[in-house]
Design an enzyme around this catalytic site. Structure first.
Site, PDB file in Angstrom:
ATOM      1  N   GLY A  46     -60.719  56.438  50.386  1.00 57.77           N
ATOM      2  CA  GLY A  46     -60.580  57.853  50.699  1.00 57.77           C
ATOM      3  C   GLY A  46     -59.462  58.440  49.861  1.00 57.77           C
ATOM      4  O   GLY A  46     -58.659  57.700  49.269  1.00 57.77           O
ATOM      5  N   GLN A  51     -52.654  64.474  48.293  1.00 57.67           N
ATOM      6  CA  GLN A  51     -52.163  63.268  47.595  1.00 57.67           C
ATOM      7  C   GLN A  51     -52.139  63.457  46.079  1.00 57.67           C
ATOM      8  O   GLN A  51     -51.474  62.709  45.374  1.00 57.67           O
ATOM      9  CB  GLN A  51     -53.043  62.054  47.942  1.00 57.67           C
ATOM     10  CG  GLN A  51     -52.881  61.596  49.390  1.00 57.67           C
ATOM     11  CD  GLN A  51     -53.740  60.396  49.688  1.00 57.67           C
ATOM     12  OE1 GLN A  51     -54.920  60.531  49.988  1.00 57.67           O
ATOM     13  NE2 GLN A  51     -53.176  59.215  49.604  1.00 57.67           N
ATOM     14  N   CYS A  95     -52.260  52.957  52.404  1.00 56.07           N
ATOM     15  CA  CYS A  95     -52.359  54.314  51.867  1.00 56.07           C
ATOM     16  C   CYS A  95     -51.925  54.285  50.407  1.00 56.07           C
ATOM     17  O   CYS A  95     -50.914  53.655  50.076  1.00 56.07           O
ATOM     18  CB  CYS A  95     -51.448  55.247  52.677  1.00 56.07           C
ATOM     19  SG  CYS A  95     -51.471  56.950  52.089  1.00 56.07           S
ATOM     20  N   LEU A  96     -52.678  54.973  49.567  1.00 56.81           N
ATOM     21  CA  LEU A  96     -52.343  54.993  48.139  1.00 56.81           C
ATOM     22  C   LEU A  96     -51.013  55.705  47.887  1.00 56.81           C
ATOM     23  O   LEU A  96     -50.411  55.532  46.834  1.00 56.81           O
ATOM     24  CB  LEU A  96     -53.480  55.666  47.353  1.00 56.81           C
ATOM     25  CG  LEU A  96     -54.863  55.016  47.518  1.00 56.81           C
ATOM     26  CD1 LEU A  96     -55.933  55.835  46.800  1.00 56.81           C
ATOM     27  CD2 LEU A  96     -54.871  53.580  47.025  1.00 56.81           C
ATOM     28  N   HIS A 137     -57.405  59.177  59.069  1.00 55.94           N
ATOM     29  CA  HIS A 137     -56.281  58.966  58.141  1.00 55.94           C
ATOM     30  C   HIS A 137     -56.225  60.104  57.109  1.00 55.94           C
ATOM     31  O   HIS A 137     -55.155  60.664  56.851  1.00 55.94           O
ATOM     32  CB  HIS A 137     -56.477  57.599  57.465  1.00 55.94           C
ATOM     33  CG  HIS A 137     -55.472  57.252  56.415  1.00 55.94           C
ATOM     34  ND1 HIS A 137     -54.574  56.217  56.537  1.00 55.94           N
ATOM     35  CD2 HIS A 137     -55.234  57.800  55.179  1.00 55.94           C
ATOM     36  CE1 HIS A 137     -53.833  56.156  55.440  1.00 55.94           C
ATOM     37  NE2 HIS A 137     -54.223  57.103  54.599  1.00 55.94           N
ATOM     38  N   GLU A 138     -57.399  60.427  56.547  1.00 57.16           N
ATOM     39  CA  GLU A 138     -57.431  61.485  55.514  1.00 57.16           C
ATOM     40  C   GLU A 138     -57.133  62.850  56.132  1.00 57.16           C
ATOM     41  O   GLU A 138     -56.431  63.671  55.531  1.00 57.16           O
ATOM     42  CB  GLU A 138     -58.790  61.512  54.795  1.00 57.16           C
ATOM     43  CG  GLU A 138     -59.170  60.221  54.078  1.00 57.16           C
ATOM     44  CD  GLU A 138     -58.085  59.682  53.162  1.00 57.16           C
ATOM     45  OE1 GLU A 138     -57.291  60.460  52.624  1.00 57.16           O
ATOM     46  OE2 GLU A 138     -58.021  58.447  53.020  1.00 57.16           O
ATOM     47  N   HIS A 141     -53.529  63.543  56.393  1.00 57.03           N
ATOM     48  CA  HIS A 141     -52.881  64.005  55.150  1.00 57.03           C
ATOM     49  C   HIS A 141     -52.899  65.533  55.071  1.00 57.03           C
ATOM     50  O   HIS A 141     -51.969  66.147  54.550  1.00 57.03           O
ATOM     51  CB  HIS A 141     -53.617  63.458  53.917  1.00 57.03           C
ATOM     52  CG  HIS A 141     -53.218  62.055  53.529  1.00 57.03           C
ATOM     53  ND1 HIS A 141     -51.940  61.725  53.139  1.00 57.03           N
ATOM     54  CD2 HIS A 141     -53.939  60.904  53.458  1.00 57.03           C
ATOM     55  CE1 HIS A 141     -51.889  60.434  52.843  1.00 57.03           C
ATOM     56  NE2 HIS A 141     -53.090  59.898  53.029  1.00 57.03           N
TER      57      HIS A 141
HETATM   58  O1  K1U Z   1     -55.573  57.912  51.926  1.00 56.86           O
HETATM   59  C1  K1U Z   1     -55.480  56.982  51.152  1.00 56.86           C
HETATM   60  O2  K1U Z   1     -54.452  56.781  50.539  1.00 56.86           O
HETATM   61  C2  K1U Z   1     -56.635  56.030  50.940  1.00 56.86           C
HETATM   62  C3  K1U Z   1     -56.574  54.819  51.858  1.00 56.86           C
HETATM   63  C4  K1U Z   1     -57.481  55.083  53.028  1.00 56.86           C
HETATM   64  C5  K1U Z   1     -57.442  54.147  54.201  1.00 56.86           C
HETATM   65  C6  K1U Z   1     -57.327  52.790  54.080  1.00 56.86           C
HETATM   66  C7  K1U Z   1     -57.342  51.963  55.191  1.00 56.86           C
HETATM   67  C8  K1U Z   1     -57.490  52.497  56.424  1.00 56.86           C
HETATM   68  C9  K1U Z   1     -57.577  53.852  56.554  1.00 56.86           C
HETATM   69  C10 K1U Z   1     -57.558  54.667  55.446  1.00 56.86           C
HETATM   70  C11 K1U Z   1     -57.023  53.613  51.055  1.00 56.86           C
HETATM   71  O3  K1U Z   1     -58.104  53.574  50.575  1.00 56.86           O
HETATM   72  S1  K1U Z   1     -55.907  52.305  50.849  1.00 56.86           S
HETATM   73  C12 K1U Z   1     -56.866  51.093  49.958  1.00 56.86           C
HETATM   74  C13 K1U Z   1     -57.870  50.395  50.804  1.00 56.86           C
HETATM   75  O4  K1U Z   1     -57.775  50.389  52.004  1.00 56.86           O
HETATM   76  C14 K1U Z   1     -59.018  49.700  50.180  1.00 56.86           C
HETATM   77  C15 K1U Z   1     -59.156  49.637  48.822  1.00 56.86           C
HETATM   78  C16 K1U Z   1     -60.242  48.977  48.266  1.00 56.86           C
HETATM   79  C17 K1U Z   1     -61.177  48.375  49.067  1.00 56.86           C
HETATM   80  C18 K1U Z   1     -61.037  48.440  50.433  1.00 56.86           C
HETATM   81  C19 K1U Z   1     -59.966  49.090  50.990  1.00 56.86           C
HETATM   82 ZN    ZN Z   2     -53.439  57.879  52.802  1.00 56.55          ZN
END
Ligand code: K1U
Ligand code: ZN
Length: 173
Positions: A46, A51, A95-96, A137-138, A141
């Site tokens: 997401g 972000q 979270c990125l 989560h999104e 943000h």
């Molecule tokens: O909002 C963001 O920064 C994105 C975030 C979203 C998220 C992750 C986990 C739980 C809730 C919301 C991410 O994508 S972090 C990376 C991640 O979880 C992932 C990356 C590649 C494959 C699978 C998961």
């Molecule tokens: Zn996030």
């Protein structure tokens, strides 16, 4: 083409409450495309507009895609609103914008979300599990909230200390 940069904690822009999208212009469509590019490149499941420094109520999500599978099916949500939340689920979130940290967060287990797509058409989606967690989560943000605002004071304080040290070391290099 250069990818947009993902803002990192503690950038103050991540704390702003974003504004609704008034009109779906070519600029908004281009931003949505760029956000998808960033999401797949990182990779993430997401990404919310704040972000990448755009303080508007839009996010993208693709909880199915994997680098191995390769089939991309992003959903763009504009001016999203939850119209139903039910139950509770705990998920280990990342979270990125919050580097090198994950933590368990409690969220609603099932949600129904209403939003506009890129053609300005309203749609609703019911989801559970990781997709429901990611939607919440999104959405956070857009209200200037990070998942670390939903964990204990002690865990958040420890992370902030670690992050400050990391930033000091980066600056010294
Ligand atoms: O909002 C963001 O920064 C994105 C975030 C979203 C998220 C992750 C986990 C739980 C809730 C919301 C991410 O994508 S972090 C990376 C991640 O979880 C992932 C990356 C590649 C494959 C699978 C998961
Ligand atoms: Zn996030």
């Amino acid at each position: 083409m250069a990818l947009r940069e993902v803002l990192q904690f503690p950038d103050p822009r991540l704390k702003q409450v974003s504004k609704p999208v008034e009109e779906i212009t070519d600029e908004i469509r281009e931003l949505a495309r760029d956000m998808c590019d960033v999401m797949y490149d990182e990779p993430g499941i997401g990404l919310a507009a704040p972000q990448v420094g755009a303080s508007i109520r839009m996010f993208v999500i693709d909880t199915e895609w994997t680098e191995e599978e390769g089939s991309k099916n992003p959903t763009v949500l504009i001016n999203p609103e939850f119209i139903r939340t039910e139950g509770k689920i705990t998920w280990e979130e990342g979270c990125l914008s919050v580097p090198d940290f994950t933590a368990d967060v409690e969220r609603a287990a099932e949600v129904t979300i209403k939003a506009l797509d890129l053609d300005g058409k309203e749609f609703t989606e019911e989801c559970t599990g990781l997709r429901a967690v990611c939607m919440q989560h999104e959405y956070d943000h857009l209200d200037g909230k990070l998942f670390i605002d939903r964990i204990s004071f002690l865990k958040r304080s420890r992370y902030i200390k670690k992050r400050k040290k990391q930033l000091r070391e980066e600056e010294a290099d």
